[in-house]
Design a protein around this motif. Structure first.
Motif, PDB file in Angstrom:
ATOM      1  N   ASN A 229     -54.381  18.770  48.942  1.00  0.00           N
ATOM      2  CA  ASN A 229     -53.650  17.537  48.633  1.00  0.00           C
ATOM      3  C   ASN A 229     -54.009  16.420  49.615  1.00  0.00           C
ATOM      4  N   ALA A 230     -55.022  16.667  50.456  1.00  0.00           N
ATOM      5  CA  ALA A 230     -55.428  15.646  51.424  1.00  0.00           C
ATOM      6  C   ALA A 230     -56.915  15.789  51.706  1.00  0.00           C
ATOM      7  N   VAL A 231     -57.463  14.741  52.287  1.00  0.00           N
ATOM      8  CA  VAL A 231     -58.902  14.735  52.565  1.00  0.00           C
ATOM      9  C   VAL A 231     -59.118  14.253  53.997  1.00  0.00           C
ATOM     10  N   ALA A 301     -67.629  25.285  37.602  1.00  0.00           N
ATOM     11  CA  ALA A 301     -69.075  25.404  37.355  1.00  0.00           C
ATOM     12  C   ALA A 301     -69.595  24.143  36.653  1.00  0.00           C
ATOM     13  N   PHE A 302     -68.801  23.615  35.723  1.00  0.00           N
ATOM     14  CA  PHE A 302     -69.227  22.377  35.040  1.00  0.00           C
ATOM     15  C   PHE A 302     -69.261  21.205  36.024  1.00  0.00           C
ATOM     16  N   ILE A 303     -68.269  21.169  36.901  1.00  0.00           N
ATOM     17  CA  ILE A 303     -68.246  20.097  37.912  1.00  0.00           C
ATOM     18  C   ILE A 303     -69.502  20.220  38.792  1.00  0.00           C
ATOM     19  N   ALA A 304     -69.824  21.458  39.168  1.00  0.00           N
ATOM     20  CA  ALA A 304     -71.011  21.681  40.009  1.00  0.00           C
ATOM     21  C   ALA A 304     -72.274  21.243  39.278  1.00  0.00           C
ATOM     22  N   MET A 305     -72.299  21.477  37.969  1.00  0.00           N
ATOM     23  CA  MET A 305     -73.491  21.094  37.199  1.00  0.00           C
ATOM     24  C   MET A 305     -73.719  19.588  37.293  1.00  0.00           C
ATOM     25  N   GLN A 306     -72.644  18.840  37.184  1.00  0.00           N
ATOM     26  CA  GLN A 306     -72.780  17.386  37.302  1.00  0.00           C
ATOM     27  C   GLN A 306     -73.217  16.989  38.703  1.00  0.00           C
ATOM     28  N   LEU A 307     -72.638  17.680  39.693  1.00  0.00           N
ATOM     29  CA  LEU A 307     -72.989  17.338  41.071  1.00  0.00           C
ATOM     30  C   LEU A 307     -74.398  17.778  41.415  1.00  0.00           C
ATOM     31  N   GLY A 308     -74.891  18.761  40.667  1.00  0.00           N
ATOM     32  CA  GLY A 308     -76.234  19.264  40.926  1.00  0.00           C
ATOM     33  C   GLY A 308     -77.287  18.212  40.695  1.00  0.00           C
ATOM     34  N   ASP A 309     -76.982  17.295  39.814  1.00  0.00           N
ATOM     35  CA  ASP A 309     -77.919  16.193  39.626  1.00  0.00           C
ATOM     36  C   ASP A 309     -77.847  15.257  40.807  1.00  0.00           C
ATOM     37  N   ASP A 310     -78.886  14.503  40.957  1.00  0.00           N
ATOM     38  CA  ASP A 310     -78.883  13.569  42.067  1.00  0.00           C
ATOM     39  C   ASP A 310     -78.056  12.351  41.689  1.00  0.00           C
ATOM     40  N   LEU A 311     -76.792  12.351  42.130  1.00  0.00           N
ATOM     41  CA  LEU A 311     -75.901  11.254  41.768  1.00  0.00           C
ATOM     42  C   LEU A 311     -76.357   9.923  42.366  1.00  0.00           C
ATOM     43  N   ASP A 312     -77.168  10.011  43.394  1.00  0.00           N
ATOM     44  CA  ASP A 312     -77.607   8.775  44.032  1.00  0.00           C
ATOM     45  C   ASP A 312     -78.926   8.276  43.465  1.00  0.00           C
ATOM     46  N   GLY A 313     -79.428   8.986  42.468  1.00  0.00           N
ATOM     47  CA  GLY A 313     -80.738   8.639  41.924  1.00  0.00           C
ATOM     48  C   GLY A 313     -80.701   7.389  41.061  1.00  0.00           C
ATOM     49  N   GLU A 353     -65.606  13.029  45.474  1.00  0.00           N
ATOM     50  CA  GLU A 353     -65.690  11.576  45.602  1.00  0.00           C
ATOM     51  C   GLU A 353     -66.722  10.937  44.673  1.00  0.00           C
ATOM     52  N   ARG A 354     -67.943  11.421  44.738  1.00  0.00           N
ATOM     53  CA  ARG A 354     -69.011  10.730  44.007  1.00  0.00           C
ATOM     54  C   ARG A 354     -68.822  10.872  42.502  1.00  0.00           C
ATOM     55  N   LEU A 355     -68.477  12.088  42.072  1.00  0.00           N
ATOM     56  CA  LEU A 355     -68.324  12.321  40.640  1.00  0.00           C
ATOM     57  C   LEU A 355     -67.100  11.586  40.087  1.00  0.00           C
ATOM     58  N   SER A 356     -65.993  11.626  40.829  1.00  0.00           N
ATOM     59  CA  SER A 356     -64.777  10.947  40.358  1.00  0.00           C
ATOM     60  C   SER A 356     -65.034   9.454  40.202  1.00  0.00           C
ATOM     61  N   ARG A 357     -65.780   8.895  41.145  1.00  0.00           N
ATOM     62  CA  ARG A 357     -66.078   7.464  41.098  1.00  0.00           C
ATOM     63  C   ARG A 357     -66.862   7.114  39.836  1.00  0.00           C
ATOM     64  N   VAL A 358     -67.819   7.974  39.499  1.00  0.00           N
ATOM     65  CA  VAL A 358     -68.616   7.743  38.287  1.00  0.00           C
ATOM     66  C   VAL A 358     -67.713   7.820  37.055  1.00  0.00           C
ATOM     67  N   VAL A 359     -66.808   8.794  37.037  1.00  0.00           N
ATOM     68  CA  VAL A 359     -65.932   8.967  35.869  1.00  0.00           C
ATOM     69  C   VAL A 359     -65.017   7.751  35.710  1.00  0.00           C
ATOM     70  N   PHE A 360     -64.379   7.316  36.814  1.00  0.00           N
ATOM     71  CA  PHE A 360     -63.490   6.138  36.726  1.00  0.00           C
ATOM     72  C   PHE A 360     -64.275   4.901  36.294  1.00  0.00           C
ATOM     73  N   SER A 361     -65.469   4.765  36.824  1.00  0.00           N
ATOM     74  CA  SER A 361     -66.286   3.603  36.494  1.00  0.00           C
ATOM     75  C   SER A 361     -66.585   3.582  34.990  1.00  0.00           C
ATOM     76  N   TYR A 386     -57.583   6.579  44.799  1.00  0.00           N
ATOM     77  CA  TYR A 386     -58.527   7.596  45.304  1.00  0.00           C
ATOM     78  C   TYR A 386     -59.569   6.971  46.232  1.00  0.00           C
ATOM     79  N   GLU A 387     -60.031   5.775  45.866  1.00  0.00           N
ATOM     80  CA  GLU A 387     -61.022   5.108  46.716  1.00  0.00           C
ATOM     81  C   GLU A 387     -60.432   4.869  48.112  1.00  0.00           C
ATOM     82  N   THR A 388     -59.153   4.524  48.155  1.00  0.00           N
ATOM     83  CA  THR A 388     -58.490   4.328  49.448  1.00  0.00           C
ATOM     84  C   THR A 388     -58.433   5.652  50.212  1.00  0.00           C
ATOM     85  N   ALA A 389     -58.190   6.744  49.478  1.00  0.00           N
ATOM     86  CA  ALA A 389     -58.165   8.057  50.144  1.00  0.00           C
ATOM     87  C   ALA A 389     -59.535   8.380  50.741  1.00  0.00           C
ATOM     88  N   TRP A 390     -60.597   8.031  50.019  1.00  0.00           N
ATOM     89  CA  TRP A 390     -61.944   8.410  50.485  1.00  0.00           C
ATOM     90  C   TRP A 390     -62.513   7.465  51.525  1.00  0.00           C
TER      91      TRP A 390
END
Ligand SMILES: C[S@@+](CC[C@H](N)C(=O)[O-])C[C@H]1O[C@@H](n2cnc3c(N)ncnc32)[C@H](O)[C@@H]1O
Length: 423
Positions: A229-231, A301-313, A353-361, A386-390
């Motif tokens: 519940n915290a980061v 596992a599905f979340i990991a699959m998305q993260l497996g890609d280069d989100l910064d690419g 963080e990175r995946l959630s940001r993409v989803v909200f966007s 969430y952005e404030t949390a991160w």
């Protein structure tokens, strides 16, 4: 994760640093509005050592304190002992204004107390209601150290530095705090056992891109959950660690962070925690049984699959723009997919963080294209929290929530229909 994995369908958000999306040509509105829907920010590159700079330097560690010891800075309780390479120390102390001051909520919104039940020792508990993004505590570390320890004359890692830092560099109250922390490795020298039990990953320090860790008086008391519940995150400029809420927390509730990656299956997570921290996790995700347990593993596992890609690419908004500009495609096509992903992230309490940001966007862009003001406001407000949390700031999301119609994505579906009346 290999960067060669299949690119996920969620990941087509334009990455242009902290700026907004670069709109494609087909449906570009005449007026590009002022407010940008934030997308995934570029990762800060870790600073690699300059050629030849750290080679000699890395044969031994140097010890110092931050802020640098000075009679003008009389508060020894705010000093961190630092074990680093010489180049790191020099680069750190050369940062203009380093370290900046910081504040923490006063009176405190937490208490460190006996955790009871399945937990050994202490834990951190909220004493007040805390909302997503709220700062719970900000603290300077007792000790910051590089993970890589160069070998001594016997060829083994020279761990003598930890003893010197704790016994000779820390003030008496700081040393007492350090030595009072829990130690699950009694077979190791005490200062190292405490370090291994309590240190949190803080990334790299300037001058060398190897990992560093920090040990804190209060933050290191936080127990682990695979549904945290915290980061925790580290701010180099103020040389402080902070804990922010990732979920609403009620007074009396225990505060949890995750010690490990959250996307592996329960079996893998449990094995990692047992090996690295010597406890068996009994959090909400680890105590699921039967189909629920399988479902949790599958979602992770599905979340990991998305993260497996280069989100910064070099991903783009091409599919969003193609959908927005093609009235023949269903209105709900992209929002349904993004909402499913958001529910999985929320369901697993794995707000990566990175995946959630993409989803909200994507949700905000798609709902803006559909002119659904309430939906854009709802998701932009959630994203801001969430952005404030991160990161400690809303990242521009509150501006989107305040004026969805001012975004460049507003009404793209209607505009496409108007320019293609036959489709
Ligand atoms: C960094 S310390 C956390 C604070 C610790 N409970 C204390 O009293 O100082 C890490 C240790 O706390 C315990 N711990 C942390 N999370 C736990 C959990 N979810 N279940 C059981 N023990 C846990 C384990 O012994 C672990 O090695």
């Amino acid at each position: 994760m290999s960067s060669g994995m299949r690119r996920g369908f969620l990941l087509s958000t334009t990455h242009t640093g902290r700026g907004g999306p670069a709109l494609g040509s087909r449906v570009t509105p005449k007026k590009i509005a002022e407010i940008k829907i934030p997308c995934h920010p570029e990762n800060q590159p870790e600073e690699a050592p300059a050629k030849g700079e750290t080679t000699d330097d890395m044969t031994h560690l140097v010890l110092t304190v931050v802020p640098p010891s000075s009679p003008l800075l009389p508060d020894p309780d705010m000093y961190s002992a630092l074990i680093s390479f010489k180049t790191q120390k020099e680069k750190l102390l050369a940062i203009p204004g380093f370290p900046t001051s910081f504040t923490t909520p006063s009176p405190p919104v937490y208490r460190v107390q006996r955790a009871g039940g399945r937990f050994q020792g202490l834990g951190m508990f909220a004493t007040q209601e805390v909302h997503i993004g709220d700062l719970i505590v900000r603290e300077r570390a007792l000790l910051i150290t590089t993970q890589y320890v160069p070998p001594g004359p016997d060829g083994r890692p020279n761990i003598h530095a930890f003893d010197v830092a704790v016994h000779q560099q820390m003030s008496a109250p700081r040393r007492a705090m350090y030595l009072a922390l829990s130690n699950i490795f009694p077979e190791l020298p005490q200062t190292l056992g405490i370090l291994n039990t309590n240190s949190l990953y803080i990334g790299a320090l300037p001058g060398y891109n190897g990992a560093c860790g920090g040990v804190f008086n209060d933050i290191s008391r936080i127990n682990h959950s695979c549904r945290p519940n915290a980061v925790f995150w580290w701010d180099l400029q103020s040389f402080s660690g902070q804990i922010r809420a990732l979920a609403p927390i009620r007074p009396g509730e225990q505060i949890f962070i995750t010690y490990i990656d959250m996307w592996p299956t329960r079996t893998v997570r449990q094995a990692t925690l047992l090996k690295k921290y010597r406890f068996r996790c009994a959090c909400g995700a680890c105590t699921l049984t039967g189909a629920y347990a399988q479902y949790s593993d599958l979602r992770r596992a599905f979340i990991a699959m998305q993260l497996g890609d280069d989100l910064d690419g070099s991903t783009t908004d091409a599919d969003l723009l193609a959908w927005a500009g093609n009235p023949a495609l269903p209105d709900t096509m992209l929002v349904n997919a993004a909402e499913l992903w958001l529910n999985w992230l929320l369901g697993e309490r794995e707000m990566e963080e990175r995946l959630s940001r993409v989803v909200f966007s994507r949700l905000c862009k798609a709902y803006a294209a559909l002119e659904d003001e309430e939906a854009v406001k709802k998701y932009a407000r959630q994203a801001a929290a969430y952005e404030t949390a991160w990161t400690g700031s809303d990242g521009g999301w509150l501006a989107v929530a305040a004026a969805p119609q001012e975004t460049a994505w507003w009404g793209l579906r209607r505009k496409a229909r108007e320019s293609n009346p036959s489709s």
